[in-house]
Design an enzyme around this catalytic site. Sequence first.
Site, PDB file in Angstrom:
ATOM      1  CG  HIS A 143      -1.952   1.064   1.175  1.00  0.00           C
ATOM      2  ND1 HIS A 143      -1.703   2.354   1.590  1.00  0.00           N
ATOM      3  CD2 HIS A 143      -3.230   1.042   0.721  1.00  0.00           C
ATOM      4  CE1 HIS A 143      -2.796   3.084   1.398  1.00  0.00           C
ATOM      5  NE2 HIS A 143      -3.734   2.296   0.870  1.00  0.00           N
ATOM      6  CD  GLU A 213      -5.309   1.648  -3.226  1.00  0.00           C
ATOM      7  OE1 GLU A 213      -6.486   1.820  -2.930  1.00  0.00           O
ATOM      8  OE2 GLU A 213      -4.396   1.620  -2.384  1.00  0.00           O
TER       9      GLU A 213
HETATM   10  O1  LIG Z   1      -6.154   3.217  -0.304  1.00  0.00           O
HETATM   11  C1  LIG Z   1      -7.299   3.375   0.011  1.00  0.00           C
HETATM   12  C2  LIG Z   1      -7.885   2.755   1.214  1.00  0.00           C
HETATM   13  O2  LIG Z   1      -6.918   2.213   2.045  1.00  0.00           O
HETATM   14  C3  LIG Z   1      -8.190   4.184  -0.770  1.00  0.00           C
HETATM   15  O3  LIG Z   1      -8.757   5.088   0.080  1.00  0.00           O
HETATM   16  P1  LIG Z   1      -9.887   6.064  -0.479  1.00  0.00           P
HETATM   17  O4  LIG Z   1     -10.915   5.196  -1.125  1.00  0.00           O
HETATM   18  O5  LIG Z   1     -10.408   6.754   0.741  1.00  0.00           O
HETATM   19  O6  LIG Z   1      -9.229   6.976  -1.447  1.00  0.00           O
END
Ligand SMILES: O=C(CO)COP(=O)(O)O
Length: 303
Positions: A143, A213
């Site tokens: 992450h 992400e």
């Molecule tokens: O990485 C995320 C959750 O841990 C994404 O968060 P959000 O959906 O709040 O942007």
Amino acid sequence: MAAASAFLASQLPGPKSSFSGLRRASLDTNQAFFRKIHSPLTLSTPRTPSSRPVLAMAGSGKNGTKDSINKLVSDLNSAKLEDDVDVVVSPPFVYIDQVKNSLTEKIEISAQNSWVGKGGAFTGEISVEQLIDIGCKWVILGHSERRHVIGEDDQFIGKKAGYALSQNLKVIACIGEKLEEREAGKTFDVCFEQLKAFAGNVPGWDDVVIAYEPVWAIGTGKVATPQQAQEVHVAVRDWLKKNVSADVASKTRIIYGGSVNGSNCAELAKQEDIDGFLVGGASLKGPEFATIVNSVTSKKVAA
Ligand SMILES: O=C(CO)COP(=O)(O)O
């Protein structure tokens, strides 16, 4: 907000809690694979639709309390969730047992991190063996907050993935570029480098879900456009095809995370290479989380 830790008290400061959801669509979804995609990168050979179930992941994370988590669990237990989606929640370590003991068994549990090797004298760390012992089926690794706040590098994260998989803990492997990297035209380079570290360490891809992400979209309210997300997802799939195998490229689920909510999930879910979501803040609201989960159902995707 941390990707993997969605669903619990995202408003609270401090360590994260998370709930994430993964959905698997039925094979009826296959029509969606024939949707025309406007992207500079496409796979040179067609994927086998039946081999790649759609998966949605939602989660959200920050802190929670026993009470707030009980409320979220209760909301999830009573939510009407399509049965063709894998849903996974990722609470903070300290609440995993509570969630495990109260949440419907239809939803699996993920940890937000794990130690890089066999458990031992590593004070403060949580081992893969312990996570399995308390009923976790998944772990989120790489992450952006682990990478950019804690300082974990690609190789360390790759080794964590390799060890978790060796013990049969499934991995949600996160990748994504920072804003300055995107602006410098390095999005693909960064994502491919992160992927390479996973690929160099994982024994196989059956139990891996890739989560794209973009760091600039996490917790900012600035979601990637469906086109921006699709462009990276198809590039990731193409990278897998060239560097791992066409079979893995076809089967591996690639989910999107970063400011996904009940209003933008449907358009994102229509993209051919978006197989689900990793949700943060929006997963703290039970009904909205359910909307997101249901946005990736095969029935809707095929519609
Ligand atoms: O990485 C995320 C959750 O841990 C994404 O968060 P959000 O959906 O709040 O942007």
